[in-house]
Design a protein around this motif. Sequence first.
Motif, PDB file in Angstrom:
ATOM      1  N   SER A   1      -7.483  -3.921   0.788  1.00 42.86           N
ATOM      2  CA  SER A   1      -8.617  -4.844   0.873  1.00 42.86           C
ATOM      3  C   SER A   1      -8.180  -6.243   1.291  1.00 42.86           C
ATOM      4  O   SER A   1      -8.933  -7.194   1.097  1.00 42.86           O
ATOM      5  CB  SER A   1      -9.341  -4.890  -0.466  1.00 42.86           C
ATOM      6  OG  SER A   1      -8.516  -5.474  -1.447  1.00 42.86           O
ATOM      7  N   VAL A   2      -6.993  -6.373   1.858  1.00 40.56           N
ATOM      8  CA  VAL A   2      -6.487  -7.684   2.247  1.00 40.56           C
ATOM      9  C   VAL A   2      -7.345  -8.291   3.356  1.00 40.56           C
ATOM     10  O   VAL A   2      -7.445  -9.516   3.470  1.00 40.56           O
ATOM     11  CB  VAL A   2      -4.995  -7.602   2.650  1.00 40.56           C
ATOM     12  CG1 VAL A   2      -4.831  -6.934   3.993  1.00 40.56           C
ATOM     13  CG2 VAL A   2      -4.354  -8.972   2.663  1.00 40.56           C
ATOM     14  N   ASN A   3      -8.020  -7.476   4.156  1.00 35.76           N
ATOM     15  CA  ASN A   3      -8.851  -7.995   5.225  1.00 35.76           C
ATOM     16  C   ASN A   3     -10.084  -8.726   4.694  1.00 35.76           C
ATOM     17  O   ASN A   3     -10.677  -9.541   5.399  1.00 35.76           O
ATOM     18  CB  ASN A   3      -9.288  -6.868   6.164  1.00 35.76           C
ATOM     19  CG  ASN A   3      -8.141  -6.337   6.959  1.00 35.76           C
ATOM     20  OD1 ASN A   3      -7.163  -7.056   7.198  1.00 35.76           O
ATOM     21  ND2 ASN A   3      -8.218  -5.086   7.361  1.00 35.76           N
ATOM     22  N   ILE A   4     -10.481  -8.430   3.482  1.00 38.89           N
ATOM     23  CA  ILE A   4     -11.591  -9.134   2.879  1.00 38.89           C
ATOM     24  C   ILE A   4     -11.216 -10.582   2.605  1.00 38.89           C
ATOM     25  O   ILE A   4     -12.001 -11.505   2.809  1.00 38.89           O
ATOM     26  CB  ILE A   4     -12.035  -8.440   1.572  1.00 38.89           C
ATOM     27  CG1 ILE A   4     -12.573  -7.051   1.877  1.00 38.89           C
ATOM     28  CG2 ILE A   4     -13.081  -9.266   0.831  1.00 38.89           C
ATOM     29  CD1 ILE A   4     -12.837  -6.216   0.643  1.00 38.89           C
ATOM     30  N   PHE A   5      -9.994 -10.810   2.169  1.00 37.91           N
ATOM     31  CA  PHE A   5      -9.556 -12.137   1.762  1.00 37.91           C
ATOM     32  C   PHE A   5      -8.943 -12.935   2.909  1.00 37.91           C
ATOM     33  O   PHE A   5      -9.086 -14.144   2.977  1.00 37.91           O
ATOM     34  CB  PHE A   5      -8.554 -12.024   0.611  1.00 37.91           C
ATOM     35  CG  PHE A   5      -9.108 -11.284  -0.563  1.00 37.91           C
ATOM     36  CD1 PHE A   5     -10.132 -11.817  -1.312  1.00 37.91           C
ATOM     37  CD2 PHE A   5      -8.627 -10.045  -0.915  1.00 37.91           C
ATOM     38  CE1 PHE A   5     -10.660 -11.140  -2.385  1.00 37.91           C
ATOM     39  CE2 PHE A   5      -9.133  -9.350  -1.993  1.00 37.91           C
ATOM     40  CZ  PHE A   5     -10.157  -9.901  -2.728  1.00 37.91           C
ATOM     41  N   PHE A   6      -8.220 -12.276   3.796  1.00 40.72           N
ATOM     42  CA  PHE A   6      -7.555 -12.939   4.910  1.00 40.72           C
ATOM     43  C   PHE A   6      -8.032 -12.281   6.197  1.00 40.72           C
ATOM     44  O   PHE A   6      -7.693 -11.146   6.480  1.00 40.72           O
ATOM     45  CB  PHE A   6      -6.032 -12.805   4.811  1.00 40.72           C
ATOM     46  CG  PHE A   6      -5.465 -13.404   3.574  1.00 40.72           C
ATOM     47  CD1 PHE A   6      -5.262 -14.759   3.475  1.00 40.72           C
ATOM     48  CD2 PHE A   6      -5.148 -12.607   2.482  1.00 40.72           C
ATOM     49  CE1 PHE A   6      -4.727 -15.316   2.335  1.00 40.72           C
ATOM     50  CE2 PHE A   6      -4.633 -13.151   1.329  1.00 40.72           C
ATOM     51  CZ  PHE A   6      -4.426 -14.506   1.258  1.00 40.72           C
TER      52      PHE A   6
ATOM     53  N   GLY B   1       0.822  -1.216   0.000  1.00 37.47           N
ATOM     54  CA  GLY B   1       0.000   0.000   0.000  1.00 37.47           C
ATOM     55  C   GLY B   1       0.848   1.255   0.000  1.00 37.47           C
ATOM     56  O   GLY B   1       0.550   2.220  -0.708  1.00 37.47           O
ATOM     57  N   LYS B   2       1.936   1.247   0.781  1.00 39.39           N
ATOM     58  CA  LYS B   2       2.826   2.413   0.814  1.00 39.39           C
ATOM     59  C   LYS B   2       3.503   2.623  -0.536  1.00 39.39           C
ATOM     60  O   LYS B   2       3.611   3.755  -1.028  1.00 39.39           O
ATOM     61  CB  LYS B   2       3.871   2.235   1.910  1.00 39.39           C
ATOM     62  CG  LYS B   2       3.283   2.264   3.300  1.00 39.39           C
ATOM     63  CD  LYS B   2       4.303   1.866   4.345  1.00 39.39           C
ATOM     64  CE  LYS B   2       3.632   1.714   5.700  1.00 39.39           C
ATOM     65  NZ  LYS B   2       4.519   1.146   6.709  1.00 39.39           N
TER      66      LYS B   2
ATOM     67  N   VAL C   1       3.904   5.375  -5.933  1.00 42.21           N
ATOM     68  CA  VAL C   1       3.752   5.297  -7.396  1.00 42.21           C
ATOM     69  C   VAL C   1       2.671   6.268  -7.859  1.00 42.21           C
ATOM     70  O   VAL C   1       2.822   6.940  -8.893  1.00 42.21           O
ATOM     71  CB  VAL C   1       3.444   3.844  -7.827  1.00 42.21           C
ATOM     72  CG1 VAL C   1       3.036   3.768  -9.277  1.00 42.21           C
ATOM     73  CG2 VAL C   1       4.649   2.953  -7.576  1.00 42.21           C
ATOM     74  N   ALA C   2       1.581   6.375  -7.119  1.00 40.98           N
ATOM     75  CA  ALA C   2       0.514   7.318  -7.480  1.00 40.98           C
ATOM     76  C   ALA C   2       1.012   8.757  -7.413  1.00 40.98           C
ATOM     77  O   ALA C   2       0.681   9.578  -8.276  1.00 40.98           O
ATOM     78  CB  ALA C   2      -0.692   7.123  -6.567  1.00 40.98           C
ATOM     79  N   PHE C   3       1.812   9.070  -6.401  1.00 43.46           N
ATOM     80  CA  PHE C   3       2.383  10.410  -6.288  1.00 43.46           C
ATOM     81  C   PHE C   3       3.304  10.701  -7.471  1.00 43.46           C
ATOM     82  O   PHE C   3       3.271  11.791  -8.056  1.00 43.46           O
ATOM     83  CB  PHE C   3       3.142  10.540  -4.962  1.00 43.46           C
ATOM     84  CG  PHE C   3       3.770  11.886  -4.764  1.00 43.46           C
ATOM     85  CD1 PHE C   3       2.991  12.996  -4.489  1.00 43.46           C
ATOM     86  CD2 PHE C   3       5.141  12.044  -4.865  1.00 43.46           C
ATOM     87  CE1 PHE C   3       3.569  14.247  -4.309  1.00 43.46           C
ATOM     88  CE2 PHE C   3       5.731  13.285  -4.684  1.00 43.46           C
ATOM     89  CZ  PHE C   3       4.940  14.390  -4.406  1.00 43.46           C
TER      90      PHE C   3
ATOM     91  N   TRP D   1      -2.628   0.343  -4.179  1.00 41.81           N
ATOM     92  CA  TRP D   1      -2.996   0.736  -2.823  1.00 41.81           C
ATOM     93  C   TRP D   1      -4.359   0.147  -2.432  1.00 41.81           C
ATOM     94  O   TRP D   1      -4.521  -0.388  -1.333  1.00 41.81           O
ATOM     95  CB  TRP D   1      -3.028   2.261  -2.715  1.00 41.81           C
ATOM     96  CG  TRP D   1      -3.506   2.745  -1.393  1.00 41.81           C
ATOM     97  CD1 TRP D   1      -2.822   2.750  -0.212  1.00 41.81           C
ATOM     98  CD2 TRP D   1      -4.797   3.278  -1.107  1.00 41.81           C
ATOM     99  NE1 TRP D   1      -3.604   3.266   0.782  1.00 41.81           N
ATOM    100  CE2 TRP D   1      -4.824   3.600   0.262  1.00 41.81           C
ATOM    101  CE3 TRP D   1      -5.927   3.522  -1.876  1.00 41.81           C
ATOM    102  CZ2 TRP D   1      -5.944   4.143   0.868  1.00 41.81           C
ATOM    103  CZ3 TRP D   1      -7.030   4.065  -1.275  1.00 41.81           C
ATOM    104  CH2 TRP D   1      -7.028   4.373   0.081  1.00 41.81           C
ATOM    105  N   GLY D   2      -5.323   0.228  -3.329  1.00 50.46           N
ATOM    106  CA  GLY D   2      -6.666  -0.285  -3.038  1.00 50.46           C
ATOM    107  C   GLY D   2      -6.683  -1.790  -2.833  1.00 50.46           C
ATOM    108  O   GLY D   2      -7.346  -2.296  -1.919  1.00 50.46           O
TER     109      GLY D   2
END
Length: 139
Positions: A132-137, A87-88, A93-95, A127-128
């Motif tokens: 969303s890792v909590n959805i899967f794990f 995510g960081k 990369v987005a910046f 990043w998104g």
Amino acid sequence: MRGIVIRKKMFSRKFQRKVMFFAALLVCFTILFSLFALPAYAKGEGEGEGEGEGKEETGPITIPSDAELKGADKMHKVIGWLAGWAGKIGLVVAFFGALQTVLGFMNDDADSKVRGLKTMAAGFMLWGISMSVNIFFTA
């Protein structure tokens, strides 16, 4: 001369129909095999044929919970650490993509603008997905 004959055969209407028929047949078989797939069940230990005739048969195999698995908490910690860093990196990369877009507007270069927007979108997607890792794990 031989190459011309082969090209004529490959681009003929009859050859194209054969190829399309083969592709349609392949798709139909794939759908057919996926529709008729059945789950497999296994017996527990000591439940072979002829043994324990008075015993009840058990149902399908169940997936153990996280509390029953050994080392699941370690795996969740590692996945959480990797997702945090991903995510960081995605935000960096987005910046960088935003900076490329600004420089593209400054130089009035359409290619740089598009490249910057694509880089920025890729960073936000990374990043998104990592957030969303909590959805899967689940921890």
